[in-house]
Structures are given as C-alpha cells and as structure tokens.
Design a protein around this motif. Structure first.
Motif, mmCIF file in Angstrom:
data_model
loop_
_atom_site.group_PDB
_atom_site.id
_atom_site.type_symbol
_atom_site.label_atom_id
_atom_site.label_comp_id
_atom_site.label_asym_id
_atom_site.label_seq_id
_atom_site.Cartn_x
_atom_site.Cartn_y
_atom_site.Cartn_z
ATOM 1 N N VAL A 189 15.694 -2.314 5.345
ATOM 2 C CA VAL A 189 16.491 -1.307 6.059
ATOM 3 C C VAL A 189 17.062 -0.284 5.085
ATOM 4 O O VAL A 189 17.063 0.932 5.361
ATOM 5 C CB VAL A 189 17.613 -1.987 6.863
ATOM 6 C CG1 VAL A 189 18.596 -0.947 7.404
ATOM 7 C CG2 VAL A 189 17.034 -2.800 8.012
ATOM 8 N N GLU A 190 17.527 -0.739 3.936
ATOM 9 C CA GLU A 190 18.105 0.195 2.970
ATOM 10 C C GLU A 190 17.050 1.109 2.359
ATOM 11 O O GLU A 190 17.317 2.288 2.076
ATOM 12 C CB GLU A 190 18.830 -0.590 1.855
ATOM 13 C CG GLU A 190 20.099 -1.274 2.332
ATOM 14 C CD GLU A 190 21.041 -0.304 3.037
ATOM 15 O OE1 GLU A 190 21.496 0.654 2.386
ATOM 16 O OE2 GLU A 190 21.291 -0.498 4.236
ATOM 17 N N ALA A 248 7.863 4.405 5.027
ATOM 18 C CA ALA A 248 6.889 3.522 5.673
ATOM 19 C C ALA A 248 6.950 2.117 5.091
ATOM 20 O O ALA A 248 6.880 1.120 5.826
ATOM 21 C CB ALA A 248 5.477 4.099 5.522
ATOM 22 N N ALA A 249 7.100 2.003 3.777
ATOM 23 C CA ALA A 249 7.197 0.686 3.142
ATOM 24 C C ALA A 249 8.452 -0.049 3.607
ATOM 25 O O ALA A 249 8.416 -1.265 3.866
ATOM 26 C CB ALA A 249 7.211 0.841 1.618
ATOM 27 N N GLY A 250 9.570 0.667 3.729
ATOM 28 C CA GLY A 250 10.800 0.046 4.200
ATOM 29 C C GLY A 250 10.689 -0.452 5.621
ATOM 30 O O GLY A 250 11.159 -1.548 5.962
ATOM 31 N N VAL A 271 0.824 -1.219 0.000
ATOM 32 C CA VAL A 271 0.000 0.000 0.000
ATOM 33 C C VAL A 271 0.858 1.268 0.000
ATOM 34 O O VAL A 271 0.637 2.154 -0.831
ATOM 35 C CB VAL A 271 -0.987 -0.020 1.180
ATOM 36 C CG1 VAL A 271 -1.684 1.330 1.322
ATOM 37 C CG2 VAL A 271 -2.029 -1.113 0.988
ATOM 38 N N PRO A 272 1.847 1.423 0.905
ATOM 39 C CA PRO A 272 2.659 2.650 0.840
ATOM 40 C C PRO A 272 3.538 2.717 -0.404
ATOM 41 O O PRO A 272 3.827 3.818 -0.886
ATOM 42 C CB PRO A 272 3.501 2.594 2.122
ATOM 43 C CG PRO A 272 3.525 1.163 2.506
ATOM 44 C CD PRO A 272 2.212 0.598 2.080
ATOM 45 N N THR A 297 -4.947 3.019 5.910
ATOM 46 C CA THR A 297 -5.133 1.620 5.521
ATOM 47 C C THR A 297 -4.147 0.717 6.242
ATOM 48 O O THR A 297 -4.501 -0.375 6.711
ATOM 49 C CB THR A 297 -4.975 1.470 3.996
ATOM 50 O OG1 THR A 297 -5.942 2.288 3.335
ATOM 51 C CG2 THR A 297 -5.164 0.016 3.568
ATOM 52 N N ILE A 298 -2.893 1.169 6.361
ATOM 53 C CA ILE A 298 -1.888 0.363 7.054
ATOM 54 C C ILE A 298 -2.261 0.176 8.519
ATOM 55 O O ILE A 298 -2.108 -0.915 9.082
ATOM 56 C CB ILE A 298 -0.497 1.019 6.941
ATOM 57 C CG1 ILE A 298 -0.053 1.091 5.487
ATOM 58 C CG2 ILE A 298 0.532 0.233 7.742
ATOM 59 C CD1 ILE A 298 1.249 1.832 5.294
ATOM 60 N N VAL A 299 -2.762 1.243 9.156
ATOM 61 C CA VAL A 299 -3.162 1.126 10.559
ATOM 62 C C VAL A 299 -4.260 0.077 10.709
ATOM 63 O O VAL A 299 -4.191 -0.803 11.586
ATOM 64 C CB VAL A 299 -3.643 2.489 11.099
ATOM 65 C CG1 VAL A 299 -4.253 2.320 12.494
ATOM 66 C CG2 VAL A 299 -2.498 3.489 11.151
ATOM 67 N N VAL A 300 -5.271 0.138 9.846
ATOM 68 C CA VAL A 300 -6.396 -0.805 9.933
ATOM 69 C C VAL A 300 -5.922 -2.227 9.655
ATOM 70 O O VAL A 300 -6.246 -3.165 10.406
ATOM 71 C CB VAL A 300 -7.512 -0.394 8.962
ATOM 72 C CG1 VAL A 300 -8.620 -1.442 8.936
ATOM 73 C CG2 VAL A 300 -8.087 0.966 9.342
#
Length: 555
Positions: free
Chosen positions: A153-154, A134-136, A18-19, A46-49
């Motif tokens: 991490v990168e 956020a995706a990382g 999603v991110p 959306t990520i929180v839910v």
C-alpha cells in the motif's frame, strides 16, 4: 505440491518483480523515451499474461502460497518466517482485472503524450513511477501478512503522490497536499493496527493470525478490527472517511485519475475483505459496516447529482458505489460476498473507462464542465464510449452493473434484517440517481447544442486556454490538438468498453468464478491450511472452523 501447483508457485512473484525491474530500467533509460515506452508496455503486457495464467491455474489447483527466500517454518505449529505470498481466486481475479486496466491506461497516457498541457512536466519520471505503482498494487493483492500488505500500500501511495502532482501546477499541488496528508494519517492508523495485532498475537502472518485471534477476548478483537477498518476505510473512501477523494482525483491528468479511480480504492476494499472474512469472521461490527455502506451510497450519489463538472461527478459516483461492495462484505453470506467480488471487477473496469472518456471529452470540447459543453454527439464514437459504460454504471440490464446489483440486493433480501432491507432500498435509490446523473451528462454534454450551454460561448479552444485559473477547465495552453483525439487514446478506451461488455456477455462463468472465490474467502480453512501445512496446525485450524467459536468461519 503437484506439478501444476509448482508452476503457479513459480509464477506468483512475477506480477511484483516484472514492474519493479521495469521501473528500474526506465529510470536508467530516462533520456530515451521510446525505450521507456517499450519497457513499460512489455512489463504490463507480461503482467496481464502471467495474471491470466495464474487465474486459470489457481482456479484448478486452489489456494497456493510461496515463502520468498525459502525460509519456511521456524518450528512445528508456527507460521513461516519471512515474506509469504498467497494466491487464491480472489487475489488472482484482482490481479487480472487490475493488470488489464493498468495496461489500457498507460497506452492511453502514451497516446495523450503523458503530459496534460504543460511542456515543463518531467515526463521521464511518469513511466517508472507508474510501474512502481503497478508493483505496489500487485504486492498488496499477493501479500500474506499485514506488514507486506502495508508495504504494498505504501509503495502504491508513494507512486501516486508523484503521479498526482506531476507538472506542479498550483491546483494539483493543493489537491496533492490534501491527498498526501489523508494518506499519511490512514497509513499511521494502519501501522497502529499492525502494532496492536502483533502485541496481541505475536505474529503478522494472516493465516497464523486467523488461528490466533480466536484466543483473544471479544473486546480486543473488536478494537483491533475497528482500527484496521478505519485505516482501510480511508483508503477505500468509505463514508465518513471519503471527503478527500472528490477534491483530489479530478485535478489530476486524465490517465492518472482513471487508474486511481479504478484501482486504488479497490485495494482498500480488498483489505477490508481480508480483515473481515479471514481475520475476524463473525465480528460484531457488521452493523456498523452496513450503516457505513448505506451512508456511502446515499451521500456519494447526492453529491454527484449536485456537480456540474464531469470529473467531480464521476468522483462522487465512485464513492457511492463503494457502498455496494461494503454492503456485500458486511452481509457475511456467500451470495453477498459473490456479488461484492463480481461488483469490484465490474467497477474497476467501468469507472476507469468513464474517467478515460472524461479525458476524451476534455480533449474534444476543451472543458469538463457541463456549463461549457454541448454538441458532443456530433462525434458518434465519443458518444458510444460514454453511453455504454454510463448505462453500465447505472445498472441498466443486461450490463454487468445490473447483474452485480441484483446479486447484492438478493443477498440483502435473503438476510432479512432491518438494516439489510434498508440497504436494499438504498441500493435501488442509488442506482436510480446514478442513472439520473449520467443521463444529465448525456443530455447536456452530448445532445444539447453548445450555443445553449450557459457558458458555451467561452469554450472555443483558444478561449478555454485563457481560463487556466479555473479548476474545471483543462489548461491546454497554446496546444493545437484540442478537438483531436489520437487513436492511441480512443483504442484503449474502446478496449475497456469491450471488457465491460464481456463481463456481461460472460456473466455466467464469471459470476460462477466469483461464487467459488467467495466460498474460498468465507471458508478460511483453505487459506490457513495452505500457508500452515503442519498437521497439528491444520487439525487446530479445522477444529476452530468447525466449532464456530470466536475464531471460526462465517456462514
């Protein structure tokens, strides 16, 4: 796989996808800031839910794994080929807390106007970069192998380079150079550790590694663990690998500093937990970790009480409280790990809140140094949102900081070793000095009349704006909003204060969850048998765990 397990497996990739999709959409919508904001808020909500659903379902179903692309195992007894995402109670908790913080901080940033005083800042890249970070973060928590942990991490570090230096002011570029160099060195060490692991075992899958490291000699295991701990210790800011943090974080915009302080160092702690408990349980480096934890606590908090700038003071307290988490991990017992997991969740929320409050103090008073602040208690809401998380950080009962510290101190006392008792004493001293540090901010910035501050006569909004060569003065230029705090900045700060209070009010069920997560972390069989479901491999894993050999589980 049960139906509930299938639902969870289908949701596992979403915190990463999603991110990532949102970041791409924001790049396309670079000239439409309203659309960018809408996409960002939708993606993070959306990520929180999804993370909350994953936490609930994982607590019911246990550890679950997903082989992205459907590759599966190459042959019986071998690990899955390709990308494996693994979700257990620990990673689910990290996802929930981190996603809440990411959402709150981006709302704060939008309320602030994203930029921190320089109209030339390229704000169109802020939101897509933030979503990439956020995706990382989510990928790091879900990665089921060392290489994809490295990739996560990168990704977050690459995004953090941009966020740290956005605006390209001279102080930020200087701080960014140091941060980038340290990050590159730690990444090179991590890559070296990955190479050593693959050369010794022929795999990077965490579950398969947990089985195979038992066949290595004790010296080889200790050497590989030492390399990984150095790499993760830099990212977690564990002493003596923490000197970079107080110079890098305070110079960034308030929302960037807040998300860095709250989340980035915890990715390093998460990696230490995985390496210590899943890959190398019962290793011989627990004593080294305990000493590092003690020094991290004491050196960090002694640095904090010597600071006059609020951001630098909070940066040093951030370092010192990393020591509590390392303490719990190094004890290698259930109570210690439970306390560490609970304390990680507590610290993400509280430290982020305090850095957001520091941004509000800059906005209200025109500076972040105690030499130029006073009289902020005239704003009761600002006083409230500082005092509650400050007392929480200091470990005053009945806040969550007190609950986490009591669990860790009890675990140290139960261990009974000389080092553990030294950590108990060091933890108490650190807590008292933390309370002293935040009380000093409270008395000087809030209750002291501004006219009594040593440089209080320099802090009018116009005068402070002229001092943009000073690193500890927020450079607002010709802006007219100094002294005004938008609702969109206050709102997420108050929300995080409420979350911090919720960790105390709901301490019973949350700590019980932390205990279940700790049991799952220490009993490697759940993780391994989920990723390697083959019957022969499962029997081999269970035999290794129950035998208590070199590859066996901890206590």
């Amino acid at each position: 796989m049960s139906s509930s397990s299938g639902v969870v497996a289908a949701l596992i990739p979403l915190p990463v996808l999603v991110p990532t999709i949102g970041a791409a959409a924001n790049l396309i919508a670079g000239r439409r800031p309203r659309l960018q904001r809408a996409v960002t808020l939708f993606a993070l909500t959306t990520i929180v839910v999804v993370s909350a659903v994953l936490l609930y379902l994982t607590d019911q179903a246990g550890t679950l794994a997903l082989n992205v692309g459907g590759w599966g195992q190459t042959e019986p007894g071998m690990g899955p080929l390709g990308i494996t995402l693994v979700l257990d109670r620990l990673s689910a908790l990290m996802l929930v807390v981190s996603s809440i913080v990411l959402l709150a901080v981006v709302v704060y940033a939008i309320g602030q106007g994203i930029r921190d005083g320089d109209e030339r800042q390229p704000i169109s890249i802020f939101l897509p970069t933030y979503l990439a970070l956020a995706a990382g973060v989510c990928l790091a928590f879900l990665a089921g192998d060392l290489f994809n942990l490295f990739v996560g991490v990168e990704v977050l570090l690459s995004a953090s380079f941009v966020l740290l230096t956005i605006g390209a002011s001279a102080p930020r570029v200087r701080a960014g150079i140091g941060y980038v160099m340290v990050s590159l060195v730690s990444s090179a060490i991590f890559l070296l550790g990955i190479a050593l692991v693959y050369a010794a075992t022929g795999t990077l899958n965490l579950a398969e590694l947990a089985v195979r490291v038992g066949t290595l000699s004790a010296g080889t295991r200790s050497a590989i663990l030492a390399v990984l701990l150095v790499a993760f210790g830099v990212k977690a800011a564990v002493f003596p690998l923490s000197a970079w943090l107080p110079d890098s974080y305070p110079i960034a915009p308030a929302p960037v500093t807040a998300v860095f302080a709250g989340i980035l160092t915890k990715v390093g702690i998460y990696a230490i937990i995985r390496a210590h408990s899943l890959l190398f349980p019962g290793a011989t480096l627990d004593g080294v970790l305990l000493v590092a934890a003690l020094l991290t606590m004491l050196v960090g908090i002694l640095g904090a009480i010597a600071q006059s700038d609020i951001k630098r003071l909070l940066s040093f307290t951030l370092v010192s409280h990393i020591g509590y988490m390392v303490f719990g991990v190094a004890l290698s017992n259930r109570l210690g790990m439970s306390g560490a997991i609970y304390y990680v969740a507590h610290h993400i929320v509280v430290q982020t809140t305090l850095f957001l409050v520091a941004g509000l103090i800059e906005r209200q008073g025109g500076a972040s140094t105690l030499r130029r602040l006073g009289g902020l208690a005239a704003n009761p809401l600002l006083a409230f949102v500082f005092l509650v998380p400050a007392l929480n950080l200091g470990g005053i009962p009945p806040f969550s900081g007190f609950i986490g510290k009591v669990a860790l101190l009890r675990a140290g006392a139960a261990d009974g070793s000389v080092l553990a008792w030294l950590l108990v004493a060091g933890g108490l001293i650190t807590s008292l000095l933390t309370l002293y540090a935040v009380t000093r901010v409270w008395t000087q910035a809030f209750w002291r009349p501004r006219a009594d501050a040593p440089e209080g006569d320099l802090v009018s909004a116009r005068a402070a704006a002229l001092l943009d060569t000073e690193d500890d003065v927020v450079a607002f230029g010709d802006r007219h909003d100094v002294g005004r705090m938008p609702t969109a900045m206050i709102g997420p700060t108050v929300a995080l204060v409420a979350v911090g209070l919720g960790l105390a009010v709901l301490a019973g069920p949350i700590f019980a969850y932390s205990q279940r997560a700790a049991s799952e972390v220490l009993d490697r069989g759940h993780y391994i048998s989920t990723v390697l479901p083959d019957d022969d491999t499962g029997r081999h894993v269970q035999a290794g765990v129950s035998s208590g050999g070199p590859g066996g589980a901890g206590p």
